[in-house]
Design a protein around this motif. Structure first.
Motif, mmCIF file in Angstrom:
data_model
loop_
_atom_site.group_PDB
_atom_site.id
_atom_site.type_symbol
_atom_site.label_atom_id
_atom_site.label_comp_id
_atom_site.label_asym_id
_atom_site.label_seq_id
_atom_site.Cartn_x
_atom_site.Cartn_y
_atom_site.Cartn_z
ATOM 1 N N UNK B 125 -71.862 28.102 17.858
ATOM 2 C CA UNK B 125 -73.115 27.529 17.806
ATOM 3 C C UNK B 125 -73.606 27.374 16.442
ATOM 4 N N UNK B 126 -73.763 26.180 15.993
ATOM 5 C CA UNK B 126 -73.973 25.948 14.507
ATOM 6 C C UNK B 126 -75.628 25.553 14.110
ATOM 7 N N UNK B 127 -75.828 25.776 12.787
ATOM 8 C CA UNK B 127 -77.298 25.461 12.468
ATOM 9 C C UNK B 127 -77.050 25.062 11.035
ATOM 10 N N UNK B 128 -77.846 24.223 10.689
ATOM 11 C CA UNK B 128 -77.851 23.681 9.201
ATOM 12 C C UNK B 128 -79.282 22.760 9.008
ATOM 13 N N UNK B 129 -80.038 22.644 7.939
ATOM 14 C CA UNK B 129 -81.112 21.883 7.854
ATOM 15 C C UNK B 129 -80.320 20.698 7.332
ATOM 16 N N UNK B 130 -79.517 20.534 6.598
ATOM 17 C CA UNK B 130 -79.004 19.149 6.178
ATOM 18 C C UNK B 130 -77.790 18.627 6.800
ATOM 19 N N UNK B 131 -77.847 17.207 7.048
ATOM 20 C CA UNK B 131 -77.064 16.510 7.904
ATOM 21 C C UNK B 131 -75.656 16.777 7.232
ATOM 22 N N UNK B 132 -75.338 16.601 5.980
ATOM 23 C CA UNK B 132 -73.989 16.661 5.527
ATOM 24 C C UNK B 132 -73.371 18.092 5.800
ATOM 25 N N UNK B 133 -74.218 19.145 5.815
ATOM 26 C CA UNK B 133 -73.775 20.551 6.047
ATOM 27 C C UNK B 133 -73.362 20.633 7.666
ATOM 28 N N UNK B 134 -74.405 20.040 8.300
ATOM 29 C CA UNK B 134 -73.984 20.097 9.923
ATOM 30 C C UNK B 134 -72.711 19.617 10.375
ATOM 31 N N UNK B 135 -72.692 18.328 9.410
ATOM 32 C CA UNK B 135 -71.192 17.667 9.780
ATOM 33 C C UNK B 135 -69.881 18.719 9.398
ATOM 34 N N UNK B 136 -70.095 19.208 8.412
ATOM 35 C CA UNK B 136 -69.121 20.242 7.855
ATOM 36 C C UNK B 136 -68.870 21.186 8.903
#
Lengths: 254, 254
Positions: B125-136
């Motif tokens: 289960x992942x979470x991040x505010x920025x799109x780049x980080x979500x991709x990583x």
């Protein structure tokens, strides 16, 4: 062929009748029960579905009704020949002492309507005072399952209690988890792997050696947050009691 | 190759390090932790085991320590470049807001020391505010597992609570069952098939549709007998609360 009468038309009776059907050593002579509708579920297993009062004797008569119905029901059986057994986890064998030949044939499983079971893996716990009857029950047990064990009425009651913890209580924990998921737009599928490995780990290790989680760690912050999330009183109570039990079990064996 | 630092040397850190080791897209750069002994468990995964204060930046820094240690620990990390994630079910993502790039990488599983897991089946289960980080995080997730899901901090906390019911509480129920067996000269093996089918049935049906047992039937005689058998206060409390919850759930939905 050993002939068998089944009295009772519920889930357990149905699953046992279905299992007897597959043997070449035992045959289902008749199924008896009050409800004609319920008796019809057994039409594929035997042509004789009837009411108890008109049953004719069989080698083994299996009483597969709810625990509190056994005492009254046995008075209505019109014969006393053959071996009489009940299949309850909780009721002492001695309740059948009005029959000269009596015993217990307890399949340790939770039967749900329409959910198929692999009967050959179900432990059958048998009890009888007479050697001849034990042999009859052992033969019936091994005709249906790979696992047949002789235990006393007292042990059977304790085993049934343990089974309540293994099945009834864990299944209710799964149910609460499902409700929490549904209330928070989460798919219960996310918990499938965890549920599966929980069982696999408990089967391949002693369960007390693999306990994890906030209660085991005595992580009071997480415990308090979790309790604040639970909106149903019963869920909160369960969370509190189980967490306290786990903390005390590992901090200080009960 | 994406480089990864792991801070933390416990079970979860070990299992994640072992899983990273198997990928061709991600490499473990360093493992940091206070205890040299614990760091040695990671020698087969990386040549760099060190203390946090001398770590050098990596593409992703994973903070895999106990929930209440995260806040203090992050102050001792000597760099702020790259993506920082924690792996906790309970801690909000925002605790990492001191780093420009932050997120959560939560593997939904109960890890026990020395018990191997099939990481590919564990939901990440992942979470991040920025799109780049979500991709990583998506890439890292799919490098380790077949199941990667984006959920919010609030959902993750609820999922973690549900996981406590699925794993921690059911495992403690198994533990009590084992204790009851051992106290009554019964082999816990007798309950193996029931434990296995309990899980299989809950995975193939909605758990609320397959509940059975004395509490579901509101069988007061059996409930009273069972309570009288339980000699440990905590076991008695658990029996009472869970039985009441089940009776009320099915008699009158919570």
């Amino acid at each position: 062929m050993i002939s068998i009468n089944i009295i009772g038309t519920g889930n357990v009776a149905w699953h046992i009748a279905a299992a007897i059907q597959t043997t070449s050593t035992h045959r289902l002579q008749a199924v008896a029960g009050r409800s004609e509708n319920a008796r019809n579920d057994f039409n594929s297993f035997t042509t004789h579905t009837t009411s108890v009062t008109v049953l004719t004797p069989a080698d083994i008569t299996m009483i597969i009704v709810s625990d509190d119905a056994i005492k009254d029901l046995i008075k209505s059986i019109p014969y006393k020949t053959g071996l009489f057994v009940h299949t309850s986890g909780s009721v002492p064998r001695s309740v059948l002492d009005i029959f000269e030949n009596n015993g217990v044939f307890y399949p340790l499983q939770s039967f749900s309507k329409g959910v198929p079971v692999n009967f050959s893996k179900i432990p059958i716990c048998i009890e009888s005072k007479k050697k001849d009857n034990l042999e009859l029950l052992t033969d019936l047990g091994f005709a249906l399952s790979e696992k047949v064990t002789q235990i006393s009425s007292e042990q059977r009651q304790k085993l049934h209690l343990a089974a309540v913890f293994v099945n009834n209580f864990s299944n209710h924990c799964f149910t609460i988890a499902q409700d929490i998921c549904e209330e928070n737009d989460l798919s219960f599928d996310l918990l499938r792997t965890l549920l599966e490995t929980t069982a696999i780990k408990a089967l391949t290790n002693r369960p007390d050696t693999i306990q994890t989680g906030p209660a085991k760690r005595n992580d009071q912050a997480t415990l308090a947050t979790h309790k604040s999330f639970l909106t149903h009183v019963k869920q909160q109570e369960i969370y509190t009691i189980l967490s306290e039990a786990i903390t005390s079990y590992y901090g200080n064996k009960l």
